[in-house]
Scaffold this motif. Structure first.
Motif, short mmCIF file in Angstrom:
data_model
loop_
_atom_site.label_atom_id
_atom_site.label_comp_id
_atom_site.label_asym_id
_atom_site.label_seq_id
_atom_site.Cartn_x
_atom_site.Cartn_y
_atom_site.Cartn_z
N PHE A 125 0.84 -1.21 0.00
CA PHE A 125 0.00 0.00 0.00
C PHE A 125 0.87 1.26 0.00
CE2 PHE A 125 -1.59 3.45 2.68
CZ PHE A 125 -2.69 3.86 1.92
N GLU A 126 1.86 1.28 0.85
CA GLU A 126 2.72 2.46 0.94
C GLU A 126 3.42 2.75 -0.39
OE1 GLU A 126 5.19 1.43 4.21
OE2 GLU A 126 3.74 2.09 5.74
N GLN A 127 3.83 1.67 -1.09
CA GLN A 127 4.44 1.85 -2.39
C GLN A 127 3.43 2.38 -3.41
OE1 GLN A 127 7.78 1.51 -3.31
NE2 GLN A 127 6.95 2.53 -5.13
N SER A 128 2.20 1.87 -3.36
CA SER A 128 1.15 2.34 -4.27
C SER A 128 0.84 3.81 -4.03
CB SER A 128 -0.12 1.51 -4.08
OG SER A 128 0.10 0.16 -4.44
N LEU A 129 0.85 4.22 -2.77
CA LEU A 129 0.57 5.62 -2.44
C LEU A 129 1.70 6.52 -2.96
CD1 LEU A 129 -1.27 7.65 -1.04
CD2 LEU A 129 -0.07 7.17 1.11
N ARG A 130 2.92 6.08 -2.81
CA ARG A 130 4.05 6.87 -3.33
C ARG A 130 3.96 6.99 -4.85
NH1 ARG A 130 6.94 4.06 0.81
NH2 ARG A 130 7.54 2.43 -0.67
N ASP A 131 3.63 5.86 -5.51
CA ASP A 131 3.49 5.89 -6.97
C ASP A 131 2.38 6.85 -7.40
OD1 ASP A 131 5.50 4.04 -7.17
OD2 ASP A 131 4.16 2.31 -7.47
N LEU A 132 1.27 6.84 -6.67
CA LEU A 132 0.15 7.72 -7.01
C LEU A 132 0.56 9.18 -6.89
CD1 LEU A 132 -2.82 8.07 -7.76
CD2 LEU A 132 -3.37 7.99 -5.30
N LYS A 133 1.32 9.53 -5.86
CA LYS A 133 1.77 10.91 -5.68
C LYS A 133 2.59 11.37 -6.88
CE LYS A 133 1.87 10.79 -0.60
NZ LYS A 133 2.76 10.84 0.60
N ASN A 156 -2.67 11.91 4.43
CA ASN A 156 -1.72 12.37 3.42
C ASN A 156 -2.40 13.11 2.27
OD1 ASN A 156 1.23 11.07 3.86
ND2 ASN A 156 -0.34 9.62 4.59
N PHE A 157 -3.68 13.40 2.44
CA PHE A 157 -4.45 13.94 1.32
C PHE A 157 -3.94 15.31 0.87
CE2 PHE A 157 -8.28 15.14 -1.08
CZ PHE A 157 -8.54 13.94 -1.72
N ILE A 162 -2.77 15.90 -3.04
CA ILE A 162 -3.44 16.79 -4.02
C ILE A 162 -2.71 18.12 -4.19
CG2 ILE A 162 -5.67 15.76 -3.44
CD1 ILE A 162 -6.31 18.43 -1.99
N ALA A 163 -1.52 18.23 -3.60
CA ALA A 163 -0.79 19.51 -3.70
C ALA A 163 -0.65 20.02 -5.13
CB ALA A 163 0.58 19.36 -3.04
N PRO A 164 -0.34 19.14 -6.11
CA PRO A 164 -0.23 19.65 -7.49
C PRO A 164 -1.55 20.19 -8.06
CG PRO A 164 0.84 17.50 -7.26
CD PRO A 164 0.04 17.72 -6.02
N LEU A 165 -2.68 19.85 -7.41
CA LEU A 165 -3.99 20.28 -7.91
C LEU A 165 -4.59 21.40 -7.08
CD1 LEU A 165 -5.52 16.68 -8.31
CD2 LEU A 165 -4.19 17.96 -9.99
N ALA A 166 -3.94 21.74 -5.99
CA ALA A 166 -4.55 22.65 -5.03
C ALA A 166 -4.81 24.04 -5.58
CB ALA A 166 -3.67 22.74 -3.78
N LEU A 167 -4.00 24.47 -6.52
CA LEU A 167 -4.13 25.84 -7.04
C LEU A 167 -5.03 25.92 -8.27
CD1 LEU A 167 -0.43 27.07 -6.65
CD2 LEU A 167 -2.37 27.41 -5.11
N THR A 168 -5.67 24.82 -8.61
CA THR A 168 -6.55 24.85 -9.78
C THR A 168 -7.72 25.81 -9.55
OG1 THR A 168 -8.02 23.55 -11.19
CG2 THR A 168 -7.85 22.87 -8.89
N PRO A 169 -8.07 26.58 -10.55
CA PRO A 169 -9.20 27.51 -10.38
C PRO A 169 -10.55 26.83 -10.55
CG PRO A 169 -8.26 27.76 -12.57
CD PRO A 169 -7.39 26.76 -11.85
N SER A 170 -10.54 25.56 -10.96
CA SER A 170 -11.79 24.86 -11.25
C SER A 170 -12.53 24.51 -9.96
CB SER A 170 -11.51 23.60 -12.05
OG SER A 170 -12.69 22.83 -12.17
N SER A 171 -13.74 25.03 -9.81
CA SER A 171 -14.56 24.70 -8.64
C SER A 171 -15.04 23.25 -8.71
CB SER A 171 -15.75 25.65 -8.54
OG SER A 171 -16.56 25.56 -9.71
N GLU A 172 -15.22 22.73 -9.93
CA GLU A 172 -15.67 21.35 -10.08
C GLU A 172 -14.61 20.37 -9.58
OE1 GLU A 172 -16.81 20.58 -14.07
OE2 GLU A 172 -18.50 21.99 -14.07
N ILE A 173 -13.35 20.66 -9.90
CA ILE A 173 -12.25 19.79 -9.45
C ILE A 173 -12.13 19.85 -7.92
CG2 ILE A 173 -9.74 19.54 -9.40
CD1 ILE A 173 -9.72 20.12 -12.37
N LYS A 174 -12.23 21.05 -7.38
CA LYS A 174 -12.14 21.19 -5.93
C LYS A 174 -13.29 20.46 -5.23
CE LYS A 174 -9.51 25.50 -5.77
NZ LYS A 174 -9.48 26.91 -5.32
#
Length: 263
Positions: free
Chosen positions: A110-118, A153-154, A158-170
């Motif tokens: 699981f820990e490896q899968s989480l690192r890969d996902l990041k 760790n959420f 999602i840090a790479p997505l945090a600055l998105t202006p899209s309200s739908e994504i947020k």
């Protein structure tokens, strides 16, 4: 011998608190029954004048009011202690990290899968695709421990997505986070949260004016004492210094009528 769990201790505290609620109701019924009998004896005593009856009745009322409130104070103190102890353990359960009950190989995978996902989230050219992958990863976890790790760790995930202006994504990310939090709830933590949600200062005896049981208690020991049933300390202090309040004096006529109807 198996070690007693925190949940089992909480259940024991709650059971004892419920027993005290029952004791409070039994005390109420006993007080009504005993005072009704005493008042009736005074009423039937032909040797007493009206003034003498009133004096005797007031003495009975004061005796039973103080005894009732003293016993209720003991019940209230014990009840509050059991509830406080239960909530203390419940808070510990909801605050502490979950223990992993699987194998170390599962945990490492699981820990490896989480690192890969990041890494993949950081490299996806499309935010929509990244959000979808995070959602799939969360839904795939059946272990509350893994779901808790994702929730913890959420922010980093999602840090790479945090600055998105899209309200739908947020909104989608917020829903996914909420899903991870829900999946992290065990039966034990769910029960602990229910205990924490129990209001403080629970009512042990119903004191609504229209309730028949309250009307009968009021007829037995007076309105002020009856109203103080769930929080008796202040009234006990007043009685201890001999404070008299004309508004709290007992209405004997009303009592006699109510007392004979108490069953």
């Amino acid at each position: 011998m198996a070690k007693t769990t925190k949940k089992q201790l909480i259940e024991e505290y709650i059971r004892k608190a419920e027993e005290l609620k029952q004791q409070a109701r039994q005390l109420q019924a006993r007080t009504i029954s005993e005072t009704r009998e005493e008042y009736y004896k005074v009423k039937m005593d032909t040797r007493l004048s009206q003034e003498g009856q009133n004096i005797e009745k007031e003495a009975i009322r004061q005796f039973y009011a103080e005894r009732f409130l003293s016993e209720m104070n003991v019940i209230r103190t014990k009840y509050d202690k059991y509830v406080a102890d239960a909530k203390k353990l419940a808070l510990e359960i909801t605050s502490e990290p979950l223990e992993f009950d699987g194998s170390q190989a599962q945990k490492a995978a699981f820990e490896q899968s989480l690192r890969d996902l990041k890494v993949r989230i950081a490299l996806y050219p499309s935010h929509d695709t990244a959000v979808e992958e995070i959602g799939k990863f969360v839904q795939a976890q059946s272990s509350p421990y893994f779901a808790q790790q994702i929730a913890n760790n959420f922010g980093e995930l999602i840090a790479p997505l945090a600055l998105t202006p899209s309200s739908e994504i947020k909104s989608a990310l917020r829903r996914t986070y909420d899903t991870a939090k829900r999946h992290a709830i065990t039966d034990e933590t769910r029960y602990a949260q229910q205990v924490l949600d129990v209001p403080d200062n629970q009512t042990l005896i119903l004191t609504l004016s229209e309730a028949p049981t309250f009307q009968n208690l009021q007829s037995a020991i007076g309105r002020r004492a009856a109203k103080s049933a769930n929080d008796p300390q202040a009234e006990l202090a007043r009685l201890a210094v001999g404070d008299t309040d004309e508004k709290s004096k007992h209405s004997y006529g009303e009592f006699e009528e109510d007392a004979e109807q108490t069953e």
